[in-house]
Write a protein that holds these residues in place. Structure first.
Motif, mmCIF file in Angstrom:
data_model
loop_
_atom_site.group_PDB
_atom_site.id
_atom_site.type_symbol
_atom_site.label_atom_id
_atom_site.label_comp_id
_atom_site.label_asym_id
_atom_site.label_seq_id
_atom_site.Cartn_x
_atom_site.Cartn_y
_atom_site.Cartn_z
ATOM 1 N N GLU A 7 0.809 -1.231 0.000
ATOM 2 C CA GLU A 7 0.000 0.000 0.000
ATOM 3 C C GLU A 7 0.839 1.276 0.000
ATOM 4 O O GLU A 7 0.290 2.362 -0.176
ATOM 5 N N GLY A 8 2.123 1.126 0.244
ATOM 6 C CA GLY A 8 2.970 2.318 0.257
ATOM 7 C C GLY A 8 4.416 1.914 0.109
ATOM 8 O O GLY A 8 4.810 0.842 0.567
ATOM 9 N N VAL A 9 5.191 2.763 -0.565
ATOM 10 C CA VAL A 9 6.613 2.499 -0.764
ATOM 11 C C VAL A 9 7.398 3.745 -0.383
ATOM 12 O O VAL A 9 7.022 4.861 -0.752
ATOM 13 N N GLY A 18 13.331 9.157 -3.159
ATOM 14 C CA GLY A 18 11.880 9.038 -3.004
ATOM 15 C C GLY A 18 11.307 8.092 -4.039
ATOM 16 O O GLY A 18 11.917 7.835 -5.087
ATOM 17 N N TRP A 19 10.131 7.536 -3.757
ATOM 18 C CA TRP A 19 9.547 6.528 -4.641
ATOM 19 C C TRP A 19 9.168 7.081 -6.023
ATOM 20 O O TRP A 19 9.472 6.427 -7.038
ATOM 21 N N PRO A 20 8.586 8.288 -6.133
ATOM 22 C CA PRO A 20 8.269 8.773 -7.481
ATOM 23 C C PRO A 20 9.522 8.886 -8.351
ATOM 24 O O PRO A 20 9.528 8.492 -9.520
ATOM 25 N N ALA A 64 10.397 5.322 6.082
ATOM 26 C CA ALA A 64 9.207 4.829 6.780
ATOM 27 C C ALA A 64 8.072 5.854 6.651
ATOM 28 O O ALA A 64 6.921 5.515 6.344
ATOM 29 N N GLN A 65 8.442 7.111 6.854
ATOM 30 C CA GLN A 65 7.460 8.197 6.766
ATOM 31 C C GLN A 65 6.886 8.308 5.354
ATOM 32 O O GLN A 65 5.677 8.491 5.167
ATOM 33 N N GLU A 66 7.752 8.192 4.351
ATOM 34 C CA GLU A 66 7.272 8.297 2.967
ATOM 35 C C GLU A 66 6.254 7.195 2.665
ATOM 36 O O GLU A 66 5.205 7.446 2.055
ATOM 37 N N ALA A 67 6.555 5.976 3.100
ATOM 38 C CA ALA A 67 5.649 4.851 2.814
ATOM 39 C C ALA A 67 4.307 5.030 3.520
ATOM 40 O O ALA A 67 3.243 4.760 2.949
ATOM 41 N N ILE A 68 4.354 5.516 4.765
ATOM 42 C CA ILE A 68 3.118 5.718 5.535
ATOM 43 C C ILE A 68 2.272 6.830 4.911
ATOM 44 O O ILE A 68 1.043 6.719 4.800
#
Lengths: 263, 398
Positions: A7-9, A18-20, A64-68
C-alpha cells in the motif's frame, strides 16, 4: 495465507530520492545517475531528539514516513519490522574508539544508541506507536528475512505491517572489512487484506534453488549487490513496472524466496 | 481462540551458574549466585559480573575458526550441553534440515572482536589487523549463522536484535514463521557475551551496581552485566503433550524514551495482557512470574506497576538476575529455561540478594525459594528502545 498487498513504498538512495523519483528510474523514464542523496529529514522527531539522532536513524525514519504518507494510514497502530545487516556502525565506531582512550570515556548516548532497535524506538516515540516492533539482521539477506518476518506477522495477527530495510556505508576503518557502497533504505506498507490503497499484490513462497533475480542496468545491479537493503530492488522494479512478474530473493543457505507480483 | 501451542522438545542453558541445565537447577535450588567482582579482561570497574568460566581457553577451530570470538565460543559451549545437538539431529531426520528455522537473539553479538581489533589499529594508517573478520564475529547475524552451521541446518535463519528482549522475541518470530509455513520446527536461542562496550556503557549510564544486584530491594542501585547462551528446539505440541509449552506471547513498544522504561509500565502491561489473551488464560491462572527485574531503581518500579496492573499483588514473582546477572539479549531464553525448570521441578525461585523489599513496590515478591507445583508461568523481558516481550509457558499435568 501467502498473499500481501503493498500500500505504500518509501525509497532513499543516491539517485533514487523518493519513490516517485526511484520509480521513474526503474521504469526507464530517465537514466540512473548516482548523484548525491538529499539529506534525510527526520521532521517527525521533536527538535531535541532530532539533534541527537544519527544518519542511520534519519534515513530509516525518512523512508518509513514516505511509505506511511503514501499509504495514507495512521502509523500509531501499525507494527514494524526493521531489517539491517549491521545497524548503526557510526555509533559502534565511536564506542570502540572511546574504549582505547584512557579511562574509556564511552558516551552514555552512544551506548543506548548502539542497540539495533534504535530506529524502531525513535519511530515508536515519534508516532506514539505502542504496537510490536522487531529489528533483525540476516547479513546480506536481511531484506528477504525482513520481508518474511513482516509477512508472517501480517498473516498471523491479520494486521498491516511496516517493513523498513536500511544499511549505510561503514566508517573507516570498519569500511575496509565490510563494503557497503552507498546508503540505501526502502520501506513497504504491507496489508494481508486487499483495500483500495493496493499498489501491487505479492505472493511469497520459499524455494530451494537460488536463481536470484538481477537487474539489467549494471549500475543498479552494482547497487543491489553493494547494499543489503538494495537486495530488494528487483521487487521495487516489478512494482514500478506494474506488470505480472516473478522475482527471487536470496535467503542465503536456506535457498530463495520467490515473489509473484501482480499489479 | 487460543493459539496453537509449541512444545519445547529440548533445551539447554549455559551462564555464570555453569554449563548445562543441571548446573543452573542446582544453583537455583541451593541459592548460589554466579556473580563475582568484575574480572573481565582489564576492565577497571567496581561492579559485579556474571562471567562464564573457561571461554578464554576454548577457541573455535578448523572450519569454525573464522567465527572465533567470545560470543561464538559461548554459543558453541552452549550448543554442546544437554545433548542438544543430538536432539536437533533427530529433529533434522523428522523435518529435514531445510525445514528447521534458526532464530537467535543477541544485542552485541561479537563486538568484542572489534574492540580487540581497535586496540591493534595500525598506528600510522589506522587500519585494523588482518585477522579481524567482521562478518563472522561482530556482525549481528554471526551468532545465528554459527548456530545454523554448527547444527548443520539449512532453514530460514535470522538474528533478532531488540536489546534485552531479543531472545524472548525470537520465540514470537519462530512461532510466526512456523504459522506462515516458512519452517516446521525452530531452534530459538540467545547468545550475549561480556564485552567492554556493555560494561563501560552501563557504567556511563550509571546503571551498573557496585554490589551484587538486588532486584526490588529498597536499596537497589543497578544491574550486573552477565553473559549466557541458551537454545531450545520448538515443535508443534501433540495432544496431551507433557513437555513445556509456549502458550502465549505478547509484544509491545513503550513509545516513551530510548533508555528509560515508561514509568507507568502501560505498554509492558499490554505485552503481558496479550500473552494471556493468546493463551486464553486469566491472570489468576498464572502460578509464577519471572520478572525482568534488572535491579535498576526505575526499571523495577515500572515493571512493578505493570505487573500490578495485570496481576494484582498476589501472583508469586521473582527476578533471577541475582543468580546470573543481566544477560541482555540472552535474558529471554535464559529465563524461559528457568521457567521450564520451575514447571518440571515444582520450584519457585526466590529473589537472591534481595533482603528488604522496597515499600513503594507492590507485587507478590518471593524472597526465598518455594517448592510447589507450577502449571503456568510468565517470563518478562524488556529493553532499550522501549521494547517489551512477555512469554507464557505451561505444562499439562504439572
Amino acid at each position: 495465507m501467502n498473499t500481501l498487498h503493498i500500500e505504500g513504498v518509501g525509497l532513499m538512495a543516491p539517485g533514487l530520492a523518493g519513490w516517485p523519483d526511484g520509480r521513474a528510474v526503474l521504469i526507464g523514464e530517465r537514466p540512473y545517475v548516482a548523484e548525491a542523496m538529499p539529506a534525510a529529514s527526520a521532521a517527525l522527531l521533536p527538535a531535541n531528539e532530532r539533534r541527537r539522532t544519527t544518519a542511520t536513524v534519519k534515513l530509516a525514519l525518512h523512508v518509513a514516513q514516505e511509505a506511511i504518507l503514501q499509504a495514507d494510514i495512521d502509523p500509531s497502530t501499525v507494527p514494524t519490522v526493521l531489517a539491517s545487516s549491521g545497524g548503526d556502525s557510526e555509533v559502534v565506531d565511536r564506542i570502540c574508539a572511546a574504549l582505547i582512550l584512557p579511562d574509556r570515556p564511552v558516551s552514555p548516548t552512544h551506548f543506548h544508541h548502539s542497540v539495533h532497535n534504535t530506529p524502531a524506538g525513535y519511530w515508536a516515540i515519534a508516532n506514539r506507536c505502542t504496537a510490536t516492533s522487531l529489528s533483525l539482521s540476516a547479513y546480506d539477506d536481511s531484506f528477504a528475512a525482513g520481508l518474511m518476518e513482516a509477512a508472517a506477522l501480517a498473516w498471523t495477527d491479520r494486521t498491516r505491517v511496516l517493513l523498513v530495510a536500511y544499511d549505510l556505508p561503514l566508517p573507516f576503518p570498519l569500511s575496509e572489512r565490510r563494503e557497503i557502497v552507498a546508503p540505501f533504505a526502502v520501506a513497504l506498507v504491507l496489508n494481508p487484506a486487499p483495500t483500495e490503497r493496493r499498489l501491487a499484490t505479492l505472493r511469497l513462497e520459499r524455494r530451494a534453488d537460488q536463481s536470484v533475480s538481477r537487474l539489467d542496468d549494471a549500475r543498479l545491479e552494482a547497487l543491489r549487490l553493494g547494499n543489503p537493503a538494495a537486495r530488494g530492488l528487483p521487487l521495487l522494479w516489478a512494482i514500478a513496472h506494474s506488470t505480472a512478474s516473478r522475482v527471487t530473493l536470496s535467503t542465503g543457505e536456506s535457498g530463495g524466496l520467490e515473489l509473484e507480483i501482480k499489479p | 481462540m487460543a493459539i496453537k501451542p509449541l512444545a519445547v522438545a529440548a533445551y539447554t542453558v549455559t551462564n555464570a551458574l555453569g554449563r548445562g541445565v543441571a548446573a543452573s537447577l542446582a544453583a537455583l535450588r541451593r541459592g548460589e549466585s554466579g556473580l563475582r567482582p568484575c574480572d573481565f579482561e582489564d576492565a577497571a570497574l567496581s561492579t559485579w559480573i556474571g562471567r562464564v568460566a573457561g571461554l578464554e581457553e576454548e577457541p573455535l577451530e578448523d572450519e569454525f575458526a573464522p567465527f572465533d570470538c567470545r560470543n561464538n565460543r559461548l554459543a558453541r559451549l552452549g550448543l554442546e550441553q544437554d545433548r542438544f545437538g543430538a536432539a536437533v539431529r533427530a529433529a533434522r531426520e523428522r523435518h529435514g534440515a531445510d525445514r528447521i528455522g534458526i532464530f537467535i537473539g543477541t544485542s552485541t553479538s561479537g563486538i568484542g572482536a572489534t574492540e580487540h581489533a581497535y586496540r591493534q589499529r595500525d598506528p600510522v594508517t589506522g587500519r585494523l589487523p588482518d585477522h579481524f573478520d567482521y562478518q563472522h564475529t561482530h556482525n549481528l547475524f554471526s551468532a545465528a549463522d554459527f548456530t545454523r552451521r554448527w547444527l548443520a541446518l539449512r532453514g530460514v535463519a535470522l538474528a533478532v536484535s531488540t536489546a534485552c528482549s531479543s531472545s524472548a522475541k525470537a520465540f514470537a518470530s519462530a512461532y510466526r514463521h512456523m504459522r506462515a509455513g516458512f519452517c516446521d520446527a525452530a531452534v530459538v536461542g540467545g547468545v550475549d557475551s561480556l564485552c567492554l562496550t556493555t560494561l563501560y556503557g552501563f557504567n556511563a549510564l550509571e546503571l551498573a551496581s557496585s554490589q551484587r544486584c538486588r532486584p526490588w530491594d529498597a536499596g537497589r542501585d543497578g544491574l550486573n552485566v552477565g553473559e549466557a547462551a541458551g537454545f531450545a528446539l520448538l515443535e508443534w505440541a501433540e495432544p496431551d503433550d507433557a513437555r513445556p509449552l509456549l502458550l502465549g506471547y505478547g509484544e509491545s513498544s513503550d513509545a516513551h524514551h530510548m533508555s528509560a522504561a515508561h514509568p507507568e509500565g502501560t505498554s509492558a502491561a499490554l505485552a503481558m495482557q496479550q500473552a494471556l489473551a493468546r493463551a486464553e488464560l486469566r491472570s489468576e491462572q498464572v502460578d509464577y512470574i519471572n520478572l525482568h527485574g534488572t535491579a535498576t531503581p526505575s526499571n523495577d518500579a515500572a515493571e512493578d506497576r505493570a505487573v500490578l496492573r495485570v496481576f494484582g499483588p498476589d501472583t508469586p514473582c521473582s527476578s533471577t538476575k541475582g543468580w546470573t546477572g543481566h544477560t541482555l539479549g540472552a535474558a529471554g531464553i535464559t529465563e524461559a529455561a528457568f521457567v521450564w525448570l520451575c514447571l518440571e521441578h515444582a520450584l519457585i525461585p526466590g529473589m537472591l540478594n534481595t533482603r528488604r523489599i522496597d515499600p513503594n513496590l507492590g507485587v507478590g515478591v518471593v524472597l526465598d525459594n518455594r517448592e510447589r507445583p507450577v502449571r503456568t508461568a510468565l517470563s518478562n523481558s524488556f529493553g532499550f528502545g522501549g521494547t517489551n516481550c512477555s512469554l507464557l509457558f505451561g505444562r499439562r499435568g504439572a
